[in-house]
Design a protein around this motif. Structure first.
Motif, PDB file in Angstrom:
ATOM      1  N   VAL A 205       4.286  -2.549  -1.013  1.00  0.00           N
ATOM      2  CA  VAL A 205       5.540  -3.100  -0.488  1.00  0.00           C
ATOM      3  C   VAL A 205       6.690  -2.797  -1.450  1.00  0.00           C
ATOM      4  N   LYS A 206       6.429  -2.960  -2.747  1.00  0.00           N
ATOM      5  CA  LYS A 206       7.463  -2.651  -3.743  1.00  0.00           C
ATOM      6  C   LYS A 206       7.827  -1.172  -3.714  1.00  0.00           C
ATOM      7  N   GLU A 207       6.843  -0.308  -3.474  1.00  0.00           N
ATOM      8  CA  GLU A 207       7.122   1.117  -3.376  1.00  0.00           C
ATOM      9  C   GLU A 207       7.964   1.427  -2.137  1.00  0.00           C
ATOM     10  N   THR A 208       7.681   0.729  -1.034  1.00  0.00           N
ATOM     11  CA  THR A 208       8.494   0.887   0.171  1.00  0.00           C
ATOM     12  C   THR A 208       9.939   0.480  -0.099  1.00  0.00           C
ATOM     13  N   TRP A 209      10.114  -0.624  -0.802  1.00  0.00           N
ATOM     14  CA  TRP A 209      11.465  -1.087  -1.134  1.00  0.00           C
ATOM     15  C   TRP A 209      12.180  -0.081  -2.043  1.00  0.00           C
ATOM     16  N   ARG A 210      11.441   0.493  -2.962  1.00  0.00           N
ATOM     17  CA  ARG A 210      12.041   1.451  -3.887  1.00  0.00           C
ATOM     18  C   ARG A 210      12.490   2.726  -3.160  1.00  0.00           C
TER      19      ARG A 210
END
Length: 286
Positions: A205-210
């Motif tokens: 999820v954090k990678e998607t946000w990034r």
């Protein structure tokens, strides 16, 4: 329809196609649906709170129940939509889903409410079917070309478009539920329902946000806004005028896919989208 309302509906159609373009670029990135619903809640909840609690409107538990039901339907819609964009082109999935929704809504109305469509509506149904078949291509080659999953997800998306359209229409017209409640409540519920799965895959999820931050923000703003504009326009304007103009998004989305994403079979898909749009228009005005 006044020129101002005409322009509003065209803006809503462009916004709808635009957020689908952003969703397509994100594909099925883990947590994308959760992220944009969280952001949407943060952005629009203050407006909803002011309208509900400043004495401008009231709501009953029946209306809240309808809003909750709409939330579940929209959740299924968004999840199937994202899976469709993961496996298929925007110029295939978007018009197929948007064309299937009105077609099924009409067939449901005939079967459930015993409605009898006019000749124009029957012609519209025929155009829709021809447009969808032409869009999908030779049925015998679907498996060979690897389009089976994309088509399946697009059709499932269309099913939920049909269901939530009938559901939300009942909520805002018969129960007089606030369009703001029907627009924003699903975002809050979806953010809550998807939280456990998002926490489980927090790294992704954090990678998607990034990598998809601008896309997440764009969908969070444009998706509710496009739907809210249509709901408010429908309060004082007939569906027969609003629906055909709104579905110009089918052609806009197909053009975005073929031009901006350089998807193949552009000419055939644009012609198919035009047939689907003509069929939707006839259904709406008949």
């Amino acid at each position: 329809m006044s020129p101002f309302v005409f322009l509003l509906v065209l803006v809503a159609a462009f916004l709808h196609a635009s957020w689908n373009f952003l969703a397509k670029r994100a594909g099925n990135s883990k947590g994308f649906v959760w992220l944009f619903n969280v952001l949407s809640s943060i952005i629009y909840v203050p407006v909803l709170s002011y309208v509900l609690f400043a004495g401008h409107t009231s709501f009953s538990w029946v209306q809240v129940g309808f809003a909750l039901g709409s939330s579940c339907l929209h959740l299924a819609y968004f999840l199937f939509l994202q899976r469709g964009y993961e496996t298929g082109d925007l110029s295939l999935s978007y018009p197929l889903a948007r064309g299937t929704g009105p077609l099924l809504s009409t067939l449901f109305a005939i079967a459930i409410f015993n409605e009898r469509p006019a000749v124009g509506a029957l012609v519209g149904i025929a155009l829709l079917i021809v447009g969808i078949v032409f869009l999908v291509g030779n049925p015998l080659r679907i498996f060979a070309e690897g389009k089976r999953r994309a088509i399946l997800y697009a059709l499932l998306t269309g099913v939920f478009i049909a269901i939530y359209t009938l559901w939300d229409k009942e909520a805002v017209s018969t129960l007089h539920t606030s369009p703001l409640l029907m627009m924003e409540f699903p975002s809050i519920v979806m953010a809550v329902l998807l939280l456990p799965a998002s926490l489980k895959h927090w790294g992704q999820v954090k990678e998607t946000w990034r990598s998809q931050r601008l896309g997440v923000l764009g969908v969070a703003i444009l998706s509710p806004l496009a739907y809210l504009i249509i709901l408010f326009v429908l309060i004082s304007n007939p569906v027969s005028q609003v629906a055909p103009l709104r579905e110009s998004s089918v052609l806009i989305g197909t053009l975005m896919g073929t031009r901006l994403l350089a998807e193949k079979q552009g000419a055939r898909r644009i012609v198919s989208a035009a047939l689907i749009l003509a069929g939707i228009t006839l259904l709406a005005i008949s």
